[in-house]
Design a protein around this motif. Structure first.
Motif, short mmCIF file in Angstrom:
data_model
loop_
_atom_site.label_atom_id
_atom_site.label_comp_id
_atom_site.label_asym_id
_atom_site.label_seq_id
_atom_site.Cartn_x
_atom_site.Cartn_y
_atom_site.Cartn_z
N ILE A 1 6.06 -40.42 -59.12
CA ILE A 1 5.26 -41.19 -59.89
C ILE A 1 4.82 -42.31 -58.99
O ILE A 1 5.59 -42.84 -58.41
N LEU A 2 3.47 -42.52 -59.19
CA LEU A 2 2.73 -43.32 -58.47
C LEU A 2 2.80 -44.80 -59.27
O LEU A 2 2.10 -44.80 -60.45
N GLN A 3 3.54 -45.83 -58.80
CA GLN A 3 3.57 -47.03 -59.81
C GLN A 3 2.29 -47.73 -59.43
O GLN A 3 1.66 -47.71 -58.44
N LYS A 4 1.96 -48.76 -60.25
CA LYS A 4 1.07 -49.78 -60.26
C LYS A 4 1.18 -50.67 -58.77
O LYS A 4 0.20 -50.85 -58.31
N SER A 5 2.06 -50.79 -58.46
CA SER A 5 2.39 -51.61 -57.25
C SER A 5 2.04 -50.77 -56.15
O SER A 5 1.99 -51.20 -54.76
N GLY A 6 1.64 -49.35 -56.19
CA GLY A 6 1.46 -48.48 -54.91
C GLY A 6 2.70 -47.82 -54.50
O GLY A 6 2.78 -46.95 -53.71
N LYS A 7 3.90 -48.04 -55.09
CA LYS A 7 5.45 -47.55 -54.59
C LYS A 7 5.21 -46.03 -55.19
O LYS A 7 4.82 -45.79 -56.67
N VAL A 8 5.68 -44.95 -54.45
CA VAL A 8 5.92 -43.80 -55.15
C VAL A 8 7.63 -43.60 -55.38
O VAL A 8 8.30 -43.52 -54.50
N VAL A 9 7.78 -43.22 -56.65
CA VAL A 9 9.13 -42.88 -56.93
C VAL A 9 9.39 -41.58 -57.70
O VAL A 9 8.55 -40.97 -58.23
N ASP A 10 10.65 -41.01 -57.67
CA ASP A 10 10.88 -39.60 -58.38
C ASP A 10 10.92 -40.06 -59.70
O ASP A 10 11.31 -41.01 -60.25
N ILE A 11 10.44 -39.00 -60.66
CA ILE A 11 10.51 -39.26 -61.96
C ILE A 11 11.68 -39.71 -62.69
O ILE A 11 11.92 -40.25 -63.42
N GLU A 12 12.60 -38.78 -62.03
CA GLU A 12 14.04 -39.36 -62.35
C GLU A 12 14.27 -40.70 -62.50
O GLU A 12 14.96 -41.40 -63.47
N LYS A 13 14.14 -41.43 -61.46
CA LYS A 13 14.12 -42.94 -61.22
C LYS A 13 13.16 -43.77 -62.10
O LYS A 13 13.52 -44.50 -62.58
N ALA A 14 11.89 -43.13 -62.21
CA ALA A 14 10.80 -43.87 -62.93
C ALA A 14 10.91 -43.99 -64.56
O ALA A 14 10.55 -44.47 -65.20
N SER A 15 11.83 -42.70 -64.91
CA SER A 15 11.81 -42.38 -66.32
C SER A 15 12.77 -43.29 -67.21
O SER A 15 13.76 -43.35 -66.59
N ASP A 16 12.43 -43.95 -68.06
CA ASP A 16 13.50 -44.58 -69.00
C ASP A 16 14.37 -43.57 -69.74
O ASP A 16 15.25 -43.95 -70.60
N GLN A 17 13.84 -42.24 -69.94
CA GLN A 17 14.38 -41.39 -70.64
C GLN A 17 15.60 -40.71 -69.91
O GLN A 17 15.48 -39.96 -69.10
N PHE A 18 16.81 -41.06 -70.64
CA PHE A 18 17.98 -40.30 -70.02
C PHE A 18 18.08 -38.77 -69.89
O PHE A 18 18.63 -38.23 -68.92
N ASN A 19 17.46 -38.12 -70.70
CA ASN A 19 17.27 -36.84 -70.60
C ASN A 19 16.50 -36.09 -69.40
O ASN A 19 16.72 -34.83 -69.11
N ILE A 20 15.91 -36.50 -68.60
CA ILE A 20 15.53 -36.20 -67.56
C ILE A 20 16.23 -35.91 -66.46
O ILE A 20 16.45 -34.71 -65.92
#
Length: 406
Positions: free
Chosen positions: A370-389
């Protein structure tokens, strides 16, 4: 003239699909590609979902269409993709499934040893490359994941590729299972490239979550549906038994192409261009017509297995969360042996166990970034607030056993 090659397909899912150039048209026209019209996308799933008669041809054309959309989106966002790279992407996605045998996976587990459909796809590509004077060289490089710009390879094969974006939507449409209907248009609109890798912009995160949940659902509900599992197991066993009978000198009625694979030991070591040519003549029709004939064969195993598939009179199947106890299998085996006076070896064709596993997201494989607005790239597992990922990335295994209705 090239103009008459820029034809249009009318697709029930995306509407009109245009062929991007004359070279792609020539590939679609080729007999190897036209064969995909005779191979169902979902094997024997139509025994569960009567509408699931769509073909791999349908799917490949759909993937090409989504690839066109993805290229437009990325170029709009300032990603440079040369014309040569663009055509290579169309070729690679069009031909990614060209090596599938009849009913998709049954061949790989019965009459062809240790050679996957991916390897056969690659052989078809190499063969077409020599026919088209090297025009597929770059596409092959991308297909193999060896090209210097990883995001081009990821569009063909990753956890968020054009293949998945099409088959989830298409399979849910033709089966009528609405939960699989992902918004592929929105997903593609959210794609971007960072450091030559494919990423999804932060505002597309919920679309990715829905995509992963839909994938999990489609696996349990459709691809691993218990009746579909039985049918595929029976088909694998039909081909295995037919091969055994041929090996013992029995003459079986079959098309020349099917005959070749029944009578010869075919493995990765001897799968040459001649074998490929014979393989290209094989499709679902060869198998269906053989089974219609074999259901009247005097061999107890072959005739019964074929009759079960042809008339949809399948084995019973029980799904469990724990491995199946040997005692349970033995009871069913002995009952069958007594009733029909057959050997335990023959009975094992009708009484057996296996397991299935479903993992919607592989965090260890190429992760979805996931490309965040800040330009940082993180894994969907970290970026998601949904526990079920996190839950979706844990494999779930179920055990099943099949036995006759007696």
């Amino acid at each position: 003239m090239a103009s008459n090659k820029l034809k249009i397909f009318n697709d029930p899912i995306y509407g009109f699909i245009t062929i991007p150039n004359a070279f792609i048209f020539d590939l679609i026209e080729h007999k190897y590609f036209q064969r995909l019209r005779r191979i169902t996308q979902m094997g024997l799933s139509y025994l569960v979902y009567p509408g699931a008669h769509h073909t791999r041809f349908h799917h490949a054309i759909g993937c090409m269409h989504l690839m066109q959309k993805a290229i437009n989106v990325l170029r709009f966002k300032g990603v440079t993709i040369s014309e040569e790279e663009e055509t290579a992407l169309y070729v690679a996605i069009l031909l990614h499934d060209i090596g599938h045998g009849p009913f998709s996976h049954a061949m790989e587990h019965s009459i062809v040893n240790g050679i996957s459909h991916e390897s056969i796809s690659l052989m078809f590509m190499e063969k077409l490359n020599s026919e088209f004077n090297g025009s597929l060289t770059l596409a092959i490089k991308i297909f193999k994941g060896e090209y210097k710009r990883p995001f081009l390879c990821q569009l063909i094969s990753s956890q968020l590729d054009m293949d998945r974006a099409d088959y989830l939507k298409r399979d849910s449409f033709y089966t009528g299972v609405a939960e699989g209907n992902i918004n592929s248009e929105r997903l593609i609109t959210m794609l971007n490239v960072s450091d030559d890798n494919l990423v999804v912009e932060e505002k597309g995160i919920y679309s990715v979550e829905k995509f992963l949940v839909a994938r999990r659902f489609m696996y349990w509900q459709v691809y691993l549906h218990k009746t579909g599992l039985v049918a595929e197991q029976l088909l694998t066993r039909v081909l295995k038994r037919a091969k055994e009978l041929c090996d013992s000198g029995e003459q079986l009625l079959a098309s020349p192409a099917l005959q070749f694979f029944l009578e010869n030991e075919v493995s990765s070591s001897n799968f040459d261009n001649q074998t490929l040519e014979t393989f290209s003549k094989l499709d679902d029709i060869d198998i269906i017509s053989a089974m219609k004939d074999w259901q009247h064969h005097e061999d107890f195993v072959l005739s019964n297995l074929c009759e079960m598939i042809v008339n949809r009179n399948l084995l019973k199947i029980k799904l469990k969360n724990k491995p199946i106890k040997k005692k349970v299998l033995l009871e069913h085996l002995n009952r069958l042996i007594e009733k029909y006076a057959i050997s335990s070896y023959e009975a094992e064709y009708f009484v057996f166990e296996d397991s299935i596993s479903n993992q919607a997201y592989h965090s260890k494989m190429q992760a979805i970034k996931i490309l965040q607005k800040s330009g940082k790239v993180v894994d969907i597992e970290k970026a998601s607030d949904q526990f079920n990922i996190k839950a979706l990335s844990k494999p779930v295994t179920k055990y099943y056993f099949c036995y006759p209705k007696i």
